[in-house]
Write a protein that holds these residues in place. Sequence first.
Motif, mmCIF file in Angstrom:
data_model
loop_
_atom_site.group_PDB
_atom_site.id
_atom_site.type_symbol
_atom_site.label_atom_id
_atom_site.label_comp_id
_atom_site.label_asym_id
_atom_site.label_seq_id
_atom_site.Cartn_x
_atom_site.Cartn_y
_atom_site.Cartn_z
ATOM 1 N N GLU A 1 -36.050 -24.892 -30.422
ATOM 2 C CA GLU A 1 -36.182 -25.083 -28.969
ATOM 3 C C GLU A 1 -37.628 -25.413 -28.654
ATOM 4 O O GLU A 1 -38.556 -24.803 -29.197
ATOM 5 C CB GLU A 1 -35.757 -23.811 -28.215
ATOM 6 C CG GLU A 1 -35.904 -23.972 -26.705
ATOM 7 C CD GLU A 1 -35.374 -22.786 -25.898
ATOM 8 O OE1 GLU A 1 -35.013 -21.759 -26.521
ATOM 9 O OE2 GLU A 1 -35.325 -22.904 -24.665
ATOM 10 N N ASN B 1 -35.261 -27.797 -22.631
ATOM 11 C CA ASN B 1 -34.827 -27.186 -21.370
ATOM 12 C C ASN B 1 -34.939 -28.209 -20.246
ATOM 13 O O ASN B 1 -35.965 -28.874 -20.104
ATOM 14 C CB ASN B 1 -35.709 -25.992 -21.031
ATOM 15 C CG ASN B 1 -35.506 -24.856 -22.012
ATOM 16 O OD1 ASN B 1 -34.513 -24.145 -21.966
ATOM 17 N ND2 ASN B 1 -36.449 -24.711 -22.941
ATOM 18 N N GLU C 1 -30.686 -27.926 -22.739
ATOM 19 C CA GLU C 1 -30.353 -26.576 -22.286
ATOM 20 C C GLU C 1 -30.345 -26.579 -20.764
ATOM 21 O O GLU C 1 -31.364 -26.821 -20.121
ATOM 22 C CB GLU C 1 -31.361 -25.563 -22.831
ATOM 23 C CG GLU C 1 -31.269 -25.424 -24.347
ATOM 24 C CD GLU C 1 -32.008 -24.185 -24.882
ATOM 25 O OE1 GLU C 1 -32.560 -23.408 -24.067
ATOM 26 O OE2 GLU C 1 -32.022 -24.012 -26.119
ATOM 27 N N ASP D 1 -27.735 -22.313 -21.046
ATOM 28 C CA ASP D 1 -28.814 -21.351 -21.309
ATOM 29 C C ASP D 1 -28.576 -20.075 -20.509
ATOM 30 O O ASP D 1 -27.925 -20.097 -19.461
ATOM 31 C CB ASP D 1 -30.143 -22.003 -20.894
ATOM 32 C CG ASP D 1 -31.331 -21.399 -21.619
ATOM 33 O OD1 ASP D 1 -31.152 -20.387 -22.305
ATOM 34 O OD2 ASP D 1 -32.428 -21.971 -21.492
ATOM 35 N N LYS E 1 -25.499 -20.224 -24.866
ATOM 36 C CA LYS E 1 -26.675 -19.481 -25.340
ATOM 37 C C LYS E 1 -26.628 -18.125 -24.681
ATOM 38 O O LYS E 1 -26.833 -18.012 -23.461
ATOM 39 C CB LYS E 1 -27.950 -20.216 -24.923
ATOM 40 C CG LYS E 1 -28.570 -21.016 -26.044
ATOM 41 C CD LYS E 1 -29.966 -21.467 -25.696
ATOM 42 C CE LYS E 1 -30.968 -20.801 -26.633
ATOM 43 N NZ LYS E 1 -32.283 -21.443 -26.551
#
Length: 730
Positions: A510, A569, A601, A631, A652
């Motif tokens: 990530e 993200n 995400e 996420d 997640k």
Amino acid sequence: MATVQDDIIYFADDPEPSAPEQTAVWHVLLVDDDPDVHQATTLTLRNLVFEGRRLAFSHALSSAEAQQILRGDIRFAVAIVDVVMESGTAGLELVRYIREQLRDTALRIILRTGQPGYAPEMSTIQNYDINDYRTKSELNQTRLFTSLTMAIRSHAQIRQLELGRSGLEIILESTRRLGRPEGLNQFASGLLTQLCALLGVDCDSLVCAAVHPDTRQPYVMAAAGRYRDWLGLPLEKLPNETVRTSLQESLKQREHRLDSILSLYFAGVDNQALAAYVNIEQPLDSIQRGLLEVFCSNMSVAFENLQLYLDIETLAYQDALVGLPNRNALLLALSHRPDSDKVLALVDLDNFADINNILDENFGDSVLKAVAARLRACFPSDTLVARLASNLYGLYGPASQVSPDSIEAQFAEPFALEGDQMLRLSATTGLARPTGQSGPELLKNAGAALKQAKRQARGKALFFSTEQSHAARNRVHTLQMLRRALSEQHLQLHYQPFIRLKDRRPVGAECLLRWRTPDGQFIAPDVFIPIAEQSGLMLAIGEWVLRTALNWRASLQDRVSDCFRVAVNVSQVQFAEPDFVERLLCILQETGVPGHQLELELTESVAIENFDRLKSKLEQIQARGIEIAMDDFGTGYSSLSVLQQLSPNRLKIDRSFVSGDEHNDSFAMAETIIAMARYLELKTIAEGIETEEQCAAMQAAGCQDGQGYLFSRPLPEADFLKWLTAHNGG
Ligand code: C2E
Ligand code: MG
Ligand code: MG
């Protein structure tokens, strides 16, 4: 009938039915140092009527005393002046004083003298416009009548000429003044004042009626003096019949009445009209009629202009949907330095977007109207109630009226909507008190308080505090620094590996944003990302992150397997941009990274978007092989419904569920999520794994991947490469 000389003089006790009302008089000043003369003159003239009026006497025994009286308020028609008083020429000096000092040219002067030797020069009589000069012995009763009658007539004529001249000036002034629009009520009362001045009548004899724009019923819009109590009364309820019927007639016939009753008609636009009644004591003469005609036609034009102006003003300062003043009107009210005992409140209806989306817009409109109506009805008229934007209202009024309690109380009871529906609503409010700042600053402070309230206390009302203003200032400062950081490349990505739990091999990473300040400190994304999101800077930052992450992934080409994924993200504000997908695919192409090596995400907040638009964006993204991970899954209350909308590839599990142990609820929650994901055929990753126990538990529950300090902290690029070499076996 006891007529003397000619028919202009009557005795007042004459029983003639046409005898005038004795309210108006001619004022006569007697100036003589001999009290007997005063008495004799008064006796002679006392009960006589001249040109419809009696005489009212004022007495002076010397020139000096006469001057003092003349400086007063009484407008004398005639002065009968003795020449010889305190000095041989005292009377002549008085005459000079009247004409030269007082500049009174309308006052008629009759000079009398007991001593013929004191006769003034012919030139004096002409220069000082003396009406008559007689010796006392010459002035018998008849001569005095004649002389006085002539004097009064000529006084009346001079007055009319003067009136005509000043009347025109008044008309010009009224046109100028009333053409300056300040509202219909001011126009109506201004009209009365100007009419008084024009006709030289007392202001307590006027009424102005207007056709009400809503009810179409005439009512009293302005009234002066003894009629003041009639203000606002419907015309048909006026207690005085003459006033009532003459105004009604004028409005109905659309014309003036200029006979013994005076009522004037002013036509406006759109069938609106004004009528004014004036209580006059005698019919108008031709000059007055002429002036009135000019006055009325000028005022009609001014009235029409005013109405047009008011219509435009309504458009500019009124909210068309709910009929309240709008944002412009509030800004105007705030443009004067705000009163320190006032409070500004911004009231924001909660969940209005849902009301509008879930139900329809008509329903939304009826909610907005119901709230507007309640706020207007419940706050006194010295509080300005405005609608500033879609579901935002403004209240600006005395602190005793506008307070958190008074506002919250408005939402305690449900609202009655069209069609008898009842709906409970709540609102979040920010309030601010003026402390010497300008109107726009006050508005900004109330806005900051509202933002704060939305974050901390939905459904409540909060006052702006100075800490808040410091926080706001800090945010502005942070934003400026962040902008610079982006352009000067002080932003970095750190990378944190994803581990396949069954064999502990790295399967991806990530990208986590880091801001390194010039003094070497790292600022956490939780601190600066919300600020970037509020300002719009997040769009530029988001693109930078995507490009940097993909370039990084491209650079790993030879060091990791093809399915090693880079996770980025994406903030909700980025995702909501209409061209988000286009830009994403563009960067993907630019960097040459295949779609399956990228994972986005997203958090549940992206589901705020319109369902069809959201669905189509996700489909386009997933069609390129790009995977979507939800996420922080499990923290949002609507997770299941969101799952259906988003159909992601991976969940997640939020680290709050991972940090538990086998015996507590949060851990049970992680197990449930994993079971559900298996059922829906979704992949899972657990974030925040810090211990072997947590790792084992997640693996036992069936979770495929993990991320956390147990494996590695997020690392700068170079450190990550070292880590990778150590853990990839290569
Ligand atoms: P996130 O996406 O949930 O990121 C995971 C966060 O958990 C990261 O915090 C990471 O450092 C932290 N973390 C990882 N393992 C552990 C662990 O074992 N224990 C604990 N206590 N924490 C762990 P970080 O880097 O501070 O990021 C915070 C949040 O900032 C992220 O949460 C993400 O929402 C956001 N963020 C970070 N980078 C970006 C970015 O590039 N774009 C966007 N839009 N948001 C970002
Ligand atoms: Mg994340
Ligand atoms: Mg997370």
